[in-house]
Design a protein around this motif. Structure first.
Motif, PDB file in Angstrom:
ATOM      1  N   GLU A   6      43.242  34.807  38.199  1.00  0.00           N
ATOM      2  CA  GLU A   6      43.145  35.996  37.240  1.00  0.00           C
ATOM      3  C   GLU A   6      42.115  35.543  36.085  1.00  0.00           C
ATOM      4  O   GLU A   6      42.571  35.413  34.921  1.00  0.00           O
ATOM      5  N   PRO A   7      40.733  35.643  36.297  1.00  0.00           N
ATOM      6  CA  PRO A   7      39.962  34.875  35.377  1.00  0.00           C
ATOM      7  C   PRO A   7      39.782  36.125  34.129  1.00  0.00           C
ATOM      8  O   PRO A   7      39.350  35.525  32.790  1.00  0.00           O
ATOM      9  N   GLU A   8      40.260  37.143  34.395  1.00  0.00           N
ATOM     10  CA  GLU A   8      40.253  38.025  33.146  1.00  0.00           C
ATOM     11  C   GLU A   8      41.281  37.591  31.958  1.00  0.00           C
ATOM     12  O   GLU A   8      41.211  38.093  30.866  1.00  0.00           O
ATOM     13  N   ARG A   9      42.138  36.765  32.450  1.00  0.00           N
ATOM     14  CA  ARG A   9      42.902  36.161  31.247  1.00  0.00           C
ATOM     15  C   ARG A   9      42.087  35.220  30.250  1.00  0.00           C
ATOM     16  O   ARG A   9      42.624  35.036  29.229  1.00  0.00           O
ATOM     17  N   HIS A  10      40.885  34.992  30.517  1.00  0.00           N
ATOM     18  CA  HIS A  10      40.146  34.384  29.554  1.00  0.00           C
ATOM     19  C   HIS A  10      39.037  35.139  29.123  1.00  0.00           C
ATOM     20  O   HIS A  10      37.936  34.734  28.772  1.00  0.00           O
ATOM     21  N   ASP A  11      39.033  36.623  29.093  1.00  0.00           N
ATOM     22  CA  ASP A  11      38.003  37.462  28.688  1.00  0.00           C
ATOM     23  C   ASP A  11      37.587  37.079  27.276  1.00  0.00           C
ATOM     24  O   ASP A  11      36.650  37.087  27.161  1.00  0.00           O
ATOM     25  N   ARG A  18      27.502  32.159  24.914  1.00  0.00           N
ATOM     26  CA  ARG A  18      26.297  32.511  24.650  1.00  0.00           C
ATOM     27  C   ARG A  18      25.244  32.070  25.587  1.00  0.00           C
ATOM     28  O   ARG A  18      24.275  31.986  25.468  1.00  0.00           O
ATOM     29  N   VAL A  19      25.673  31.729  26.783  1.00  0.00           N
ATOM     30  CA  VAL A  19      24.946  30.927  27.944  1.00  0.00           C
ATOM     31  C   VAL A  19      25.217  31.512  28.927  1.00  0.00           C
ATOM     32  O   VAL A  19      26.409  32.418  29.228  1.00  0.00           O
ATOM     33  N   PRO A  20      24.443  31.707  30.010  1.00  0.00           N
ATOM     34  CA  PRO A  20      24.693  32.442  31.374  1.00  0.00           C
ATOM     35  C   PRO A  20      25.715  31.532  32.039  1.00  0.00           C
ATOM     36  O   PRO A  20      25.807  30.305  31.904  1.00  0.00           O
ATOM     37  N   PHE A  21      26.660  32.248  32.869  1.00  0.00           N
ATOM     38  CA  PHE A  21      27.764  31.535  33.582  1.00  0.00           C
ATOM     39  C   PHE A  21      28.154  32.252  34.944  1.00  0.00           C
ATOM     40  O   PHE A  21      27.584  33.615  35.088  1.00  0.00           O
ATOM     41  N   ALA A  22      28.668  31.731  35.628  1.00  0.00           N
ATOM     42  CA  ALA A  22      29.156  32.198  37.028  1.00  0.00           C
ATOM     43  C   ALA A  22      30.577  31.994  37.058  1.00  0.00           C
ATOM     44  O   ALA A  22      30.916  30.868  36.948  1.00  0.00           O
ATOM     45  N   LEU A  23      31.472  32.746  37.306  1.00  0.00           N
ATOM     46  CA  LEU A  23      32.882  32.572  37.768  1.00  0.00           C
ATOM     47  C   LEU A  23      33.062  32.231  39.319  1.00  0.00           C
ATOM     48  O   LEU A  23      32.658  32.747  39.917  1.00  0.00           O
ATOM     49  N   PHE A  24      34.083  31.383  39.385  1.00  0.00           N
ATOM     50  CA  PHE A  24      34.442  30.855  40.678  1.00  0.00           C
ATOM     51  C   PHE A  24      36.169  30.840  40.665  1.00  0.00           C
ATOM     52  O   PHE A  24      36.766  30.084  40.273  1.00  0.00           O
ATOM     53  N   PRO A  25      36.844  32.099  40.908  1.00  0.00           N
ATOM     54  CA  PRO A  25      38.333  31.963  40.846  1.00  0.00           C
ATOM     55  C   PRO A  25      38.894  31.178  41.764  1.00  0.00           C
ATOM     56  O   PRO A  25      38.430  31.406  43.058  1.00  0.00           O
ATOM     57  N   VAL A  26      39.846  30.270  41.783  1.00  0.00           N
ATOM     58  CA  VAL A  26      40.763  29.469  42.515  1.00  0.00           C
ATOM     59  C   VAL A  26      42.086  29.997  42.805  1.00  0.00           C
ATOM     60  O   VAL A  26      42.872  30.285  41.750  1.00  0.00           O
ATOM     61  N   ARG A  27      42.279  30.733  43.967  1.00  0.00           N
ATOM     62  CA  ARG A  27      43.840  31.155  44.138  1.00  0.00           C
ATOM     63  C   ARG A  27      45.001  30.202  44.937  1.00  0.00           C
ATOM     64  O   ARG A  27      45.578  30.737  45.636  1.00  0.00           O
TER      65      ARG A  27
END
Length: 109
Positions: A6-11, A18-27
């Motif tokens: 649930e990456p939204e926990r870290h919104d 302030r830098v570009p990033f990519a999310l990769f959720p681990v389930r």
């Protein structure tokens, strides 16, 4: 950035970046195939820093992705028992686990 399911926990944290990033959720527990997929995503995104925010599975995958980005190869090249057990030689990619239990034993919160 590797996160839990649930990456939204870290919104709040992500909004402040302030830098570009990519999310990769681990389930769940990381698999060899999941590590391969995560490395492919990281390469496609041009990742030069891996951040893992979450529990043990997230941290394990983050370390694997960072090591594979720095050393190349396949996850099976580095696994004991079922893999080839190639030793990492890259100085660009090191992992120093600092478990939360160590903080507690020193009196830190």
């Amino acid at each position: 950035m590797c996160t839990g399911a649930e990456p939204e926990r870290h919104d709040g944290l992500l909004e402040d970046l302030r830098v570009p990033f990519a999310l990769f959720p681990v389930r769940g527990e990381p698999t060899v195939d999941l590590a391969r997929t995560a490395v492919a995503v990281a390469r496609d995104e041009g990742v030069d820093l891996v951040v893992a925010v979450g529990g043990g599975s997230v941290i394990d995958l983050g370390k694997a992705v960072a090591m594979l980005l720095g050393n190349g190869g396949d996850p099976l090249d580095y696994l004991e028992v079922i893999g080839r057990v190639v030793l990492s030689t890259s100085r660009r990619c090191r992992a120093w686990p600092y478990p939360r239990q160590l903080h507690r034993s020193r009196g830190d919160a």
